[in-house]
Design a protein around this motif. Structure first.
Motif, short mmCIF file in Angstrom:
data_model
loop_
_atom_site.label_atom_id
_atom_site.label_comp_id
_atom_site.label_asym_id
_atom_site.label_seq_id
_atom_site.Cartn_x
_atom_site.Cartn_y
_atom_site.Cartn_z
N ASP A 25 9.78 17.70 5.07
CA ASP A 25 8.29 17.47 5.19
C ASP A 25 7.96 15.89 4.61
OD1 ASP A 25 7.35 19.81 6.36
OD2 ASP A 25 6.70 20.61 4.22
N ARG A 26 8.56 15.63 3.58
CA ARG A 26 8.58 14.19 2.84
C ARG A 26 9.02 13.26 3.93
NH1 ARG A 26 10.84 15.31 -1.55
NH2 ARG A 26 12.91 14.59 -1.41
N ALA A 27 10.19 13.71 4.61
CA ALA A 27 10.80 12.77 5.55
C ALA A 27 9.79 12.77 6.88
CB ALA A 27 12.15 13.11 5.96
N SER A 56 0.83 -0.99 -0.02
CA SER A 56 0.13 -0.11 -0.02
C SER A 56 0.78 1.38 -0.14
CB SER A 56 -1.01 -0.05 1.13
OG SER A 56 -0.37 -0.06 2.36
N GLN A 57 1.82 1.41 0.91
CA GLN A 57 2.46 2.64 0.88
C GLN A 57 3.51 3.05 -0.34
OE1 GLN A 57 4.11 2.09 4.94
NE2 GLN A 57 2.74 3.62 5.67
N GLU A 99 -2.18 22.81 5.80
CA GLU A 99 -3.13 23.21 4.89
C GLU A 99 -2.92 22.06 3.97
OE1 GLU A 99 -2.52 26.92 3.04
OE2 GLU A 99 -3.10 28.01 4.90
N THR A 100 -1.63 21.26 3.81
CA THR A 100 -1.59 20.31 2.62
C THR A 100 -1.78 18.90 3.04
OG1 THR A 100 0.40 21.71 2.08
CG2 THR A 100 0.15 19.46 0.96
N PHE A 101 -2.85 18.39 2.32
CA PHE A 101 -3.03 16.91 2.33
C PHE A 101 -1.85 15.88 1.95
CE2 PHE A 101 -5.51 13.27 0.55
CZ PHE A 101 -6.12 12.80 1.88
N SER A 102 -1.64 15.01 2.36
CA SER A 102 -0.25 14.46 2.28
C SER A 102 -0.32 12.89 2.42
CB SER A 102 0.87 14.85 3.15
OG SER A 102 0.82 14.62 4.55
N TYR A 103 0.80 12.10 2.05
CA TYR A 103 1.19 10.65 2.45
C TYR A 103 0.74 10.47 3.70
CZ TYR A 103 4.16 6.84 2.74
OH TYR A 103 5.03 5.57 2.97
N ALA A 104 1.18 11.27 4.86
CA ALA A 104 0.74 11.01 6.04
C ALA A 104 -0.65 10.67 6.32
CB ALA A 104 1.55 11.91 7.21
N ASP A 105 -1.56 11.59 5.79
CA ASP A 105 -3.00 11.73 6.02
C ASP A 105 -3.75 10.28 5.29
OD1 ASP A 105 -3.14 14.32 7.18
OD2 ASP A 105 -2.58 14.94 5.19
N VAL A 106 -3.18 10.12 4.02
CA VAL A 106 -3.59 8.80 3.40
C VAL A 106 -3.36 7.65 4.06
CG1 VAL A 106 -3.50 7.60 0.95
CG2 VAL A 106 -3.35 10.19 1.10
N SER A 107 -1.99 7.59 4.38
CA SER A 107 -1.77 6.18 5.17
C SER A 107 -2.36 5.99 6.39
CB SER A 107 -0.15 6.35 5.61
OG SER A 107 0.35 5.11 5.89
N TRP A 117 6.21 9.54 10.24
CA TRP A 117 5.07 9.47 11.20
C TRP A 117 3.91 8.44 10.72
CZ3 TRP A 117 4.90 10.60 16.10
CH2 TRP A 117 6.06 11.60 16.59
N ALA A 118 3.91 8.26 9.42
CA ALA A 118 3.08 7.17 8.91
C ALA A 118 3.56 5.80 9.39
CB ALA A 118 3.22 7.14 7.18
N ASP A 119 5.20 5.49 9.39
CA ASP A 119 5.35 4.31 10.07
C ASP A 119 5.05 4.46 11.56
OD1 ASP A 119 6.17 3.60 7.69
OD2 ASP A 119 8.45 4.07 7.98
N PHE A 120 5.14 5.34 12.21
CA PHE A 120 4.76 5.56 13.72
C PHE A 120 3.47 5.07 13.81
CE2 PHE A 120 2.91 7.60 17.07
CZ PHE A 120 3.76 7.44 18.25
N ALA A 121 2.60 5.60 12.85
CA ALA A 121 1.23 5.27 13.30
C ALA A 121 0.96 3.88 13.00
CB ALA A 121 0.18 6.20 12.23
N ASP A 122 1.59 3.31 12.11
CA ASP A 122 1.48 1.91 11.93
C ASP A 122 1.86 1.01 12.98
OD1 ASP A 122 0.41 2.07 9.24
OD2 ASP A 122 2.46 1.35 8.45
#
Length: 349
Positions: free
Chosen positions: A162-164, A137-138, A223-231, A169-174
Motif C-alpha cells: 500500500d505504501r508503494a 512537499s512530498q 477506508e484509509t486516508f493516506s499519502y496519495a490523498d494528501v498529495s 500513484w501520487a507521482d502519476f497524478a503529478d
C-alpha cells in the motif's frame, strides 16, 4: 528570469503587503474568508507567548504544494506555527496584490532569511522541527507522518504494498494530471488547450481505476486516508475551481468522473483538508497570471518545455529573458563622458 528589484522596490515590497485577511488594505470587497483563513490567523499568532511550537511551517496560502504540508500537519495534530511567505512581487493593481512574478533568491533572503535557510531554493513549503530543516512537499508529508507516528492516521501505510502504491500513484497524478492541468491553464491556443484537456481526462480516468472500489471506502486506499490523498487533493481542488473559471472545465457534469468526485466529496469534508480551504474567489484570482501566460515562477519556468512553441514565445518568461534595450541617447552620453575622461576601454571581442 525575473529582474531583481531595486533597493527602493524591495523596501516598498516590505511595506506593501498582499492581502491575507478581511480588513487588509488590498482585500477585495467581494471576498469572504473561508475556514482556511481562520486557521491561518490562529496559526500565525501561535508563536506569541506560551511554549514554542513543535513545527514552524513556512508556507503560502495559495500554493498547492504548500497545501500538502499544511494538510499533513493538520492530519497529524501537530502544534505548528505558520509563517506566511509570498515568493512573488506584490502588485496593488492585481486582486489582493498577488502575482506569479517570482522574486530573486536574494530578495527572498532579505525578506525571509529563516525561510531561505530552510529552503535554499526559496520554494515553499519548508519546515523547521527541533533544529531539523526540510523543504519539498512530498518529503515533508513523509517526515511529518514519521516524526509524529503516534498521532492520527498513518499517511504512509505500514503495509509495504500500500505504501508503494501511494507513492507510485501520487507521482502519476503529478505527471499525468497536474501537468496537463497547468498546460491547459497556460496554453494560449485552442488546439493546444484541447490536447492538454484530453491528457488531463485520460490521467483522471487512469488514476480513478487505480483507486479502491467505492464500496470499500471513498479514499484512494478505501477506508484509509493516506499519502496519495494528501498529495493529490490540492491539485484536484484547483482543477475544479481554477480550471472551471479560466478554461471552462466542468468535471462535475461528466458521468465518467463519479469515482473521483465521490473521492473529493469525502476528502474535502475531512477536517484536515477543510481547515486548509480558503476563499474560493480569492484562490481563483491568484491564478490570473498563469491563465494570461504572465507567470515567471519556478513552476512556470519548469513548465515551458511542455508548452507549444507559440505559447513559449508569448510568455512573460520569454520577454524577461531578452536583454533590455538601451536608449541611444544614454549610450551616446556615456560614450562621450568616458572619452572625455580618458577612461573608455577598447571593446573586448
Amino acid at each position: 528570469f525575473a529582474r531583481p528589484l531595486s533597493r527602493r522596490q524591495l523596501r516598498l515590497e516590505m511595506v506593501v503587503q498582499a492581502a491575507l485577511f478581511e480588513g487588509d488594505a488590498l482585500w477585495a470587497a467581494a471576498w469572504r474568508q473561508g475556514r482556511g483563513e481562520e486557521r491561518l490567523r490562529e496559526k500565525m499568532s501561535r508563536g506569541a507567548g506560551g511554549p514554542p511550537p513543535e513545527v514552524t511551517l513556512y508556507s503560502s496560502w495559495f500554493c498547492p504544494f504548500a497545501q500538502r504540508a499544511w494538510i499533513a500537519c493538520e492530519e497529524k495534530g501537530v502544534d505548528y506555527q505558520w509563517v506566511e511567505v509570498n515568493p512573488y512581487a506584490v502588485d496593488p493593481s492585481q486582486p489582493g496584490g498577488y502575482t506569479k512574478k517570482q522574486l530573486a533568491i536574494e530578495e527572498k533572503r532579505a525578506l525571509y532569511p529563516e525561510f531561505v535557510a530552510a529552503s535554499p531554493k526559496g520554494l515553499v513549503p519548508a519546515i523547521e522541527c527541533s533544529g531539523e530543516l526540510l523543504a519539498e512537499s512530498q518529503p515533508i508529508i513523509e517526515y511529518v507522518d514519521g516524526k509524529f507516528a503516534d498521532r492520527g492516521t498513518r499517511l504512509c501505510p505500514e503495509d509495504p504494498y500500500d505504501r508503494a502504491r501511494c507513492r507510485i500513484w501520487a507521482d502519476f497524478a503529478d505527471a499525468k494530471i497536474q501537468r496537463p492541468y497547468y498546460r491547459l491553464l497556460v496554453e494560449q491556443s485552442r488546439e493546444a488547450r484541447a490536447a492538454a484537456y484530453d491528457d488531463l481526462i485520460a490521467g483522471c480516468h487512469e488514476f480513478a481505476r487505480a483507486m479502491a472500489p467505492l464500496d470499500r471506502g471513498p479514499f484512494f486506499l478505501g477506508e484509509t486516508f493516506s499519502y496519495a490523498d494528501v498529495s493529490f487533493a490540492p491539485f484536484f481542488l484547483r482543477i475544479l475551481l481554477v480550471g472551471r473559471a479560466y478554461r471552462g472545465i466542468d468535471l462535475a457534469s461528466r458521468g465518467d468522473m463519479r469515482r473521483l468526485l465521490a473521492w473529493w466529496d469525502a476528502v474535502r469534508q475531512r477536517d484536515s483538508v477543510a481547515n486548509t480551504l480558503v476563499c474560493e474567489d480569492r484562490l481563483v484570482s491568484s491564478y490570473s497570471n498563469y491563465a494570461d501566460n504572465l507567470a515567471t515562477s519556478s513552476f512556470a519556468q519548469d513548465l515551458q518545455a511542455s508548452l507549444s512553441s507559440a505559447t513559449r514565445r508569448s510568455s512573460a518568461l520569454a520577454a524577461s529573458s531578452k536583454p533590455p534595450a538601451r536608449a541611444p541617447a544614454l549610450a551616446l552620453a556615456a560614450f562621450l563622458a568616458g572619452l572625455a575622461l580618458g577612461l573608455l576601454a577598447p571593446r573586448r571581442p
